[in-house]
Design an enzyme around this catalytic site. Structure first.
Site, short mmCIF file in Angstrom:
data_model
loop_
_atom_site.label_atom_id
_atom_site.label_comp_id
_atom_site.label_asym_id
_atom_site.label_seq_id
_atom_site.Cartn_x
_atom_site.Cartn_y
_atom_site.Cartn_z
N GLU A 50 1.97 -0.15 -4.74
CA GLU A 50 0.94 0.80 -5.18
C GLU A 50 1.57 2.19 -5.22
OE1 GLU A 50 -3.38 2.68 -3.90
OE2 GLU A 50 -1.84 2.26 -2.40
N ASP A 92 0.84 -1.20 0.00
CA ASP A 92 0.00 0.00 0.00
C ASP A 92 0.88 1.26 0.00
OD1 ASP A 92 -2.91 0.84 0.48
OD2 ASP A 92 -1.89 1.95 2.05
#
Ligand code: NOJ
Length: 559
Positions: free
Chosen positions: A280, A220
């Site tokens: 990401e 993330d």
């Protein structure tokens, strides 16, 4: 159902990160077995045959699970209160082990989401950090004194950084009499990656999950782990929507220290063959993405995720990526995820009469062809295989936390709309849950569901199945180089994928009228033979130098 034939010999296990297709599951919304309206791990296990292992399965290579860790759900799991646990609402560690075994038994890998930029404010580390300026956890988060009070008497934050979820990135903590940094919600304090103890603890989390058998990680917002050491204010810029875009984000993300950390993290992952990561990219561009890509390590660069329904838009996105990446870095292709509008809605005509719905589904099949034949690892988002649409939920009814904070300084899309329950059947609760679902079922679930589309040979679902099968048996689609072919018709996107002496020709007609496509010569001694078409063109048809595509036809012809 009958067992599926053995995997293609062309995809040795270690290459799956490159040749494969990954299916993202948002656990809250996939399948609920205990009737509380929230999906769970047992529900995922019940539906693994949908994904792999049977002749009727989709045939994906891996699942990526959005967070299932204990969490107070200020950001629905992206606020982790224990990196090594399973939230009881999703099940237990034993359920997780059963899930891994169920996936591996079907030849499917398991990728989990690691949220390492920030934890939950409920995490024991933050509780300890907040309680003492001198204790062992004091420096685990990013704490700073205020430079003084404003003329209105409030403490001024240490710099001008904004939270991506609205407001200042700093929150005053009465206990410590200091500010702490949060790139997202105040309940998501940023961890201090410059502290060696934090680094060791978080890399320990990586090792533990590898020991538990996972095959990879989705990282993330990984390019925001490090901030400028001196926490300098970002320079201002003019223009853009909302306060976030009025700054150049040069100090609150993309710091040089990231490279060393990624090398260390990759070395840990690479100790075990066949493992991978996908980072990401947070709020960045192709230029930042390209150097972070390595074998077994992909980056979501978001080239395709917000494009309109237009051949020209996709053509220029592919050209921009080719220019930034060159032939080396391997792309990650995504059309939808849990943060963005579903592409079936994005691409659908505005009307909702039956003809428009049919046209929307035809476009979804063209989009599936693109996603599964473009150079790169393809990531599917649960529900896209039945062209699940966005829910319609007003901001005032949103449960998505940033949507509830939205204002004119902070415009925000309501992500609830893309997170609706999966529609398994036309029965009660769409086969998702026997209880009241945490988000409404889609209005068209009675006719748009897995059961119904399984029985319809022309469904979007069956296009996905055929395309996945074709990709699996066609080395050029899995690993080939890519060349976009010039075409006279601006609504046609056509490209070649080639590897060794084999090739695949792909043509997509974005228009609702017939269109002509020109083909290059097939590799010597071969012919282009249609293996897939979204409009029922006879398979095995041989194509020569030009062909007429039906309205919204996508076809793949290997040679
Ligand atoms: C990116 C995730 O995809 C998103 O859902 C989340 O809200 C933010 N990171 C914060 O963790």
């Amino acid at each position: 159902m009958s067992p599926v034939p053995p995997e293609s010999p062309l995809a040795p296990d270690d290459d799956w990160w490159q040749t494969g297709v990954v299916y993202q599951i948002y656990p809250r919304s996939f399948a609920d077995t205990d009737g509380n309206g929230i999906g769970d791990l047992a529900g995922i296990i019940e539906h693994l045959d949908h994904l792999a292992g049977r002749s009727e399965s989709l045939g994906v290579d891996a699942i990526w699970l959005s967070p299932f860790y204990p969490s107070p759900d200020y950001d629905f799991g992206y606020d982790v209160a224990d990196y090594l646990g399973v939230d009881p609402k999703y099940g237990s560690l034993a359920d997780f082990e059963r899930l891994v075994a169920g996936c591996h038994g079907r030849g499917m890998k398991v990728v989990i989401d690691l949220v390492l930029n920030h934890s939950s404010s409920h995490h024991a580390w933050f509780q300890a950090s907040r309680s003492s300026r001198t204790g062992p956890y004091a420096d685990w988060y990013i704490w700073r004194d205020s430079p003084g009070r404003s003329i209105l008497g409030a403490w001024r934050p240490p710099n001008n950084w904004r939270s991506f979820f609205g407001g200042s990135a700093w929150t005053w903590d009465d206990a410590r009499q200091q500010f702490y940094l949060h790139t997202f919600l105040p309940q998501q304090p940023d961890l201090n990656w410059r502290n060696p103890a934090v680094r060791e603890a978080l890399l320990g989390v990586v090792r533990t999950w590898l020991d538990r058998g996972v095959d990879g990680f989705r990282l993330d917002v990984f390019n925001t782990y490090f901030k400028d050491a001196a926490l300098r204010s970002n320079p201002w810029r003019i223009g853009g929507r909302g306060a976030w875009s009025w700054q150049r984000h040069v100090y609150d993300r993309d710091q040089p220290e990231l490279r060393d950390l990624l090398a260390e993290l990759r070395a840990i992952v690479d100790e075990r063959p066949g493992r991978m990561t996908v980072g990401e990219l947070f709020d960045g561009s192709l230029i930042e993405a390209a150097p972070l890509i390595a074998p077994h390590h992909l980056v979501f660069d978001w080239s395709l995720i917000s494009l309109p329904w237009s051949a020209a838009a996709f053509k220029s996105a592919v050209a921009a990526r080719d220019a930034a990446f060159g032939p080396g870095p391997w792309p990650a292709n995504v059309l939808s995820n849990h943060d963005q509008p579903r592409h079936a809605s994005r691409f659908a005509p505005a009307a909702i009469d039956p003809a428009a719905v049919a046209e929307g589904d035809a476009r979804a099949k063209v989009a599936a062809t693109l996603l599964l034949t473009l150079r790169g690892t393809a990531f599917l988002y649960y529900g896209e295989e039945i062209a699940l649409r966005n829910l319609s939920i007003a901001n005032k009814d949103a449960v998505d936390p940033p949507a509830r904070r939205a204002n004119f300084l902070f415009p925000w899309w309501n992500r609830d709309q893309a997170r609706g329950p999966m529609a398994w059947s036309g029965g009660p609760g769409s086969g998702f849950s026997t209880g009241p679902p945490w988000l409404p079922l889609s209005a068209d679930a009675a006719r748009r569901n897995v059961g119904k589309q399984t029985r319809d040979p022309d469904s979007v679902l069956n296009s996905y199945r055929q395309l996945l099968r074709l990709r699996r048996s066609t080395p050029a689609l899995q690993e080939g180089a890519q060349e976009v072919l010039a075409q006279d018709d601006a609504d046609v996107l056509a490209y070649l994928r080639t590897t060794g002496d084999t090739a695949a020709f792909v043509a997509l007609n974005f228009a609702s009228r017939p269109a002509t496509v020109s083909l290059p010569p097939a590799p010597s001694g071969r012919v282009w033979r249609v293996a897939f078409s979204t409009t029922g063109r006879s398979p095995a048809e041989v194509l020569s130098e030009s062909a007429i595509l039906a309205p919204l036809e996508a076809l793949v012809a290997p040679a």
